[in-house]
Design a protein around this motif. Structure first.
Motif, mmCIF file in Angstrom:
data_model
loop_
_atom_site.group_PDB
_atom_site.id
_atom_site.type_symbol
_atom_site.label_atom_id
_atom_site.label_comp_id
_atom_site.label_asym_id
_atom_site.label_seq_id
_atom_site.Cartn_x
_atom_site.Cartn_y
_atom_site.Cartn_z
ATOM 1 N N THR A 1 24.638 55.144 26.731
ATOM 2 C CA THR A 1 25.979 54.922 26.195
ATOM 3 C C THR A 1 26.444 56.235 25.546
ATOM 4 O O THR A 1 25.628 57.087 25.193
ATOM 5 C CB THR A 1 25.960 53.791 25.155
ATOM 6 O OG1 THR A 1 24.889 54.039 24.241
ATOM 7 C CG2 THR A 1 25.752 52.448 25.830
ATOM 8 N N ASP B 1 27.347 57.252 22.730
ATOM 9 C CA ASP B 1 26.806 57.680 21.427
ATOM 10 C C ASP B 1 25.463 58.397 21.579
ATOM 11 O O ASP B 1 25.011 59.070 20.650
ATOM 12 C CB ASP B 1 26.669 56.472 20.486
ATOM 13 C CG ASP B 1 25.823 55.367 21.104
ATOM 14 O OD1 ASP B 1 26.056 55.030 22.297
ATOM 15 O OD2 ASP B 1 24.921 54.837 20.434
ATOM 16 N N LYS B 2 24.819 58.280 22.758
ATOM 17 C CA LYS B 2 23.531 58.939 22.994
ATOM 18 C C LYS B 2 23.679 60.258 23.755
ATOM 19 O O LYS B 2 22.690 60.941 24.009
ATOM 20 C CB LYS B 2 22.609 58.012 23.805
ATOM 21 C CG LYS B 2 22.374 56.639 23.194
ATOM 22 C CD LYS B 2 21.389 56.721 22.028
ATOM 23 C CE LYS B 2 20.860 55.385 21.592
ATOM 24 N NZ LYS B 2 21.895 54.368 21.301
ATOM 25 N N ASN C 1 38.708 52.705 22.394
ATOM 26 C CA ASN C 1 37.492 51.956 22.707
ATOM 27 C C ASN C 1 37.471 51.420 24.141
ATOM 28 O O ASN C 1 37.423 50.217 24.371
ATOM 29 C CB ASN C 1 37.311 50.805 21.717
ATOM 30 C CG ASN C 1 36.919 51.345 20.356
ATOM 31 O OD1 ASN C 1 36.089 52.252 20.256
ATOM 32 N ND2 ASN C 1 37.536 50.831 19.313
#
Lengths: 793, 151
Positions: free
Chosen positions: A241, A243-244, A750
């Motif tokens: 995802t 955020d990684k 988002n």
């Protein structure tokens, strides 16, 4: 041309064993194409250096080092070569696609090399099972993907066509999967070798470590073993995802740029093969026409002339995209071929459309727009609401035909033998070109090889029209010799390309006593009958209007219509964002605040139809940010003004979008000289932009693209043919017109966005024209402005 | 008919009609394909080369006019992409499709020869090559950077 036998050229049709080149040498040469060397190329010293991340000849090569999966090979020195399915035409795929793979592979980015995937392999090899299922639950899932359109693209490389800003949107998930699959296999191979659980291993920058036993290996060292180590259950592959991400989301320079500043990068036009002939082609200047007669005898003794090839306009050639019939002269140099072609007496059969001109077509569009149409939206009761309106506003908008006008004229180099076709070309659709070449030559698709080159711009889904197909037809007639077919600029813009169509859009709005719209009727006449081109952006505006009707009207035209950068969203956005400005003016309100109010009136929970767009609050954020960035409302010198526009390239059939709001600061002198001084852009980034540097470059370029549409670009039809066929009559803006200040800000939201290749185009013409209106008091409802008088005061 | 041309310091014997545009002699006779064909009428600038240091549109110039003069193409600018203009182009990641960039770079080299530290107005006046990808913003930045690199 019959379907089975190749067209025989008129002229020097030497038997194969007496051609200039020994046939065995030829086969050796073509075989070597899959390996490393092609004879006859000029190779500057630096191209041979291993440090160059992309080879000058960037096409697919059979791996000489371990191949982990179809996208990834790893050399013993840890060099990772990542294959790219889509053609690099300037949008950055040669960098961002390797980034998406490398993110998961966790390899050393400095040792990543890029090369093209193979359309031929794609025909022969099925897609790995683990790429077939799109993970997650759509564009609002950070672990998923925006809706993809890959049904039918089930060859190993899935989507090789590049269009609709779709590269990242549709290939990201399986490119991440490809990187993850390879990483897991490298880890598994190391774990097996060391007899430790794979869960205890860490992979970073192409190094695998086992902390407990202090063991360490590299991707290069374990690659051969990994290539033989399948995963027990590849369906378990997970993708990261955002955020990684560690590499994705960072600004990375283009891997191909070092080649493009030295002249080494090989474009289609640059391909040189041993024994190569050159062809110059001319098709009937009126689409749908064909050749009547030509006199080869008059040119056959001109220097270097080899032969002439008739390019018929029949069921077969039409089925592969020919737009008219024509003829090609083949010679030992392109200039000689062109010189002989210019001297070739040709009599044309112009066909049924030779009396069509722009004025008559415009009248057809107006008549169609006023007649019955197909309702795309019919919300509330427009007619009843109109009858109650305090004020009516009516307007007629239009755009002319316009080509993609890429810099590299159409070309391809093709060798057809009795058993194989080789095509060297930059083409936006290598899979399609492969199929069409097979059809033209009656040679099986498995024996057609596309050697993809760099492409000098694209700007439309089939690139530059039937360049590759026409080259195949010529080479098919001189089998055994490679032929480079190259269009002149005039040929390219005159008969090669397809066009953004002319369209006419009639608006009628009924306003209440405060100036807010209670009903809008839109009648759009366009021949853009591809998918939703005619109504995207018009079928559900972001502005809340309780009664709204859109009808589409389709007059006939013989002009070939295709996708063009900006797609239907560009003219439709120009219409909507200009007309809403007109309404603001009629209401005596500020155009930014007027838009803001109408967007805010949408229900928070989206419903179907009007008010059905899901992104109300993000629209407001983008609009506010753009206004604030630009200093909206602060004083400007006399003759200056700001214009605003917003669009998200939304499509009625899809839920993805990319919101982009722009403010253009414009000056118009009293003598009518326009200068675009500054552009402020807010661009939606969604969950993440894969390579923000590439996106910035795309947006900067789209400002110029939209500006050229606004100011200059139009194709006029006269006697059924295009008048503007070169840069003298079809201007492209230069350095002196590019705004000195371009500010770009990204808006995080988002969801996954649609893409970034054309999302900043629709806003440019209306933003400029809205500013021009403020300065001059003149509302221009058609582009380009070169046709209008901007003087004022 | 053969004639001699001096390109990038190398003397070439060329077998072509002397009225062939220089562009096609460079590309097809000599094999230097970094110089591009865009319009054939001297409008777009994709074919820009240097002749005795001046930026010239080679699609519109008969090859015979270059006999006895020094022709420089993109390939002759440096052996390894290390010319200050090339370095600046890489620093700002200027090219997109890249097709016009050989011509843009040579136009910038000619500009910097004339004006070591050009103003924005100088750049506007001298950089007249077309770029369909719209890389002008970065070209401008890169020219300023190249001026600084040249010192």
């Amino acid at each position: 041309m019959s379907e089975k036998k190749p067209q025989q050229p008129e002229g020097k049709t030497a038997p194969e064993n007496t051609t200039d080149m020994d046939r065995r040498e030829f086969l050796a040469t073509t075989a070597a194409v899959g390996g490393a060397v092609v004879l006859g190329f000029w190779l500057p010293p630096s191209a041979e250096a291993a440090s160059v991340p992309v080879a000058a000849q960037p096409w697919y090569r059979e791996a000489m080092v371990p191949e982990i999966n179809a996208w990834i090979t790893i050399a013993p020195d840890d060099t990772v070569t990542i294959r790219v399915g889509q053609t690099e035409l300037g949008t950055g795929v040669f960098t961002v696609n390797p980034m998406m793979v490398a993110e998961e592979l966790q390899c050393d980015w400095k040792k990543v090399r890029a090369e093209y995937a193979s359309a031929n392999r794609d025909v022969k090899e099925k897609a790995p099972e683990w790429t077939l299922k799109v993970p997650g639950s759509g564009e609002t899932d950070p672990g998923g993907a925006a809706p993809v359109e890959l049904s039918g693209a089930n060859g190993v490389y899935r989507r090789m066509i590049i269009h609709s800003s779709g590269n990242v949107r549709e290939s990201r998930y399986y490119l991440q999967q490809a990187g993850a699959e390879a990483r897991e296999r490298l880890l598994l191979a190391a774990a097996t070798e060391w007899g430790v659980p794979v869960s205890e291993l860490v992979a970073k920058d192409s190094v695998i470590t086992h902390a407990r036993s202090k063991r360490r290996t590299t991707y290069g060292a374990i690659a051969a073993k990994a290539a033989r180590t399948p995963l027990p259950d590849p369906s378990k592959i997970k993708i990261k995802t955002p955020d990684k991400y560690t590499l994705l989301g960072t600004e990375q320079k283009s891997l191909d740029v070092p080649l493009k500043v030295t002249g080494e990068a090989v474009y289609g036009i640059d391909v040189r093969l041993p024994g190569m002939l050159y062809a110059a082609a001319r098709a009937c200047p009126v689409w749908g026409g064909d050749i009547k007669t030509y006199d080869f005898d008059r040119i056959k003794n001109m220097p270097g002339v080899h032969s002439v090839v008739r390019l018929p306009f029949d069921a077969l050639t039409k089925s592969v995209g020919f737009l008219c019939g024509g003829v090609a002269v083949v010679a030992d140099s392109w200039w000689r071929a062109k010189t002989a072609l210019d001297a070739l007496p040709i009599e044309w059969d112009y066909g049924p459309s030779a009396s069509v001109n722009s004025a008559s077509l415009y009248e057809d569009h107006m008549a169609a727009a006023k007649g019955p149409g197909e309702a795309k939206t019919n919300e509330g009761n427009v007619d009843v609401a109109m009858s109650r309106a305090a004020k009516m506003v009516e307007a007629v908008y239009s755009v002319p035909f316009s080509p993609r006008a890429r810099m590299e004229p159409g070309n391809a180099t093709v060798l057809v033998t009795d058993s194989r076709v080789d095509i060297w070309s930059g083409d936006q659709d290598p899979q399609g070109l492969l199929r069409r070449a097979a059809k033209l030559t009656s040679i099986a698709p498995e024996n057609v090889h596309i050697h993809s080159t760099f492409q000098g711009g694209g700007y439309g889904s089939n690139g530059n029209g039937p360049q590759g197909e026409q080259a195949v037809a010529v080479a098919n007639a001189v089998r055994g010799r490679p032929v480079k077919m190259l269009w002149t600029r005039e040929e390219d813009w005159g008969t090669g390309t397809k066009y953004r169509p002319m369209s006419v859009c009639l608006f009628k709005a009924g306003l209440d006593a405060e100036g807010w719209p209670i009903a809008i009727e839109v009648r759009h006449s366009t021949t853009w009958n591809l998918g939703d081109m005619g109504h995207r952006g018009l079928s559900a505006p972001p502005y809340f209007v309780p009664n709204y009707r859109l009808t589409l009207h389709a007059p006939k035209t013989h002009v070939p219509i295709g996708t063009r950068r900006g797609t239907g969203a560009a003219p439709n956005g120009f219409y909507m964002e200009s007309f809403i400005d007109e309404l603001a003016n009629a209401a005596g309100k500020d155009p930014y605040l007027y838009r803001r109010e109408l967007i805010a009136r949408n229900p928070a929970e989206p419903k179907l139809g009007i008010g059905g767009f899901a992104h109300r609050d993000d629209f407001l954020k983008a609009l506010d940010m753009a206004a604030r960035m630009s200093g909206w409302g602060t004083p400007l010198p006399e003759g200056w003004a700001r214009g605003i526009a917003i669009d998200d390239r939304r499509r009625p059939t899809r839920t993805t979008s990319t919101i982009c709001a722009q403010v253009h600061t414009v000056e118009v002198t009293k003598r009518g000289q326009l200068k675009l001084h500054r552009v402020d852009v807010v661009f939606e980034q969604g969950f993440a932009l894969m390579n923000p540097l590439s996106v910035r470059k795309q947006i900067e370029g789209q400002i110029a693209w939209g500006y050229d549409d606004t100011m200059y670009q139009a194709t006029t039809l006269q006697d059924g043919r295009a008048v503007e066929r070169n840069f003298d009559k079809f201007p492209v803006s230069r350095m002196n017109e590019y705004p000195k200040q371009v500010n770009i800000a990204f808006l995080k939201t988002n969801r996954w966005i649609t893409g970034a290749g054309e999302e900043a185009i629709p806003q440019v013409p209306p933003a400029i024209l809205n500013a021009v209106f403020k300065i001059t008091g003149k509302r221009f409802r058609s582009i380009p402005l070169k046709n209008h008088d901007l003087t004022w005061g | 008919m053969a004639f001699a041309l001096l390109v990038n310091g190398v003397q070439y014997s060329v077998d072509a009609e002397p009225d062939t545009p220089l562009l096609w002699v460079l590309r097809d006779s000599i094999g230097l394909t970094g110089t591009k064909y865009g319009c054939g009428i001297g409008q777009c600038g994709a074919c820009t080369v240097l002749i005795d240091g001046m930026a010239v549109r080679s699609c519109f110039l008969q090859a015979s006019r270059a006999i006895g003069r020094k022709v420089t193409t993109i390939e002759g600018l440096s052996a390894d992409g290390s010319h200050p203009v090339q370095l600046a182009w890489k620093e700002f990641d200027v090219p997109q499709c890249g097709y016009c960039q050989s011509g843009q770079i040579l136009a910038a080299v000619a500009l910097l020869e004339k004006q070591a530290n050009p103003s924005d107005a100088d750049i506007d006046a001298q950089m007249t090559n077309a770029c369909r990808c719209g890389t002008y913003h970065r070209i401008r930045q890169a020219i300023h950077r190249a001026a600084a690199l040249r010192g």
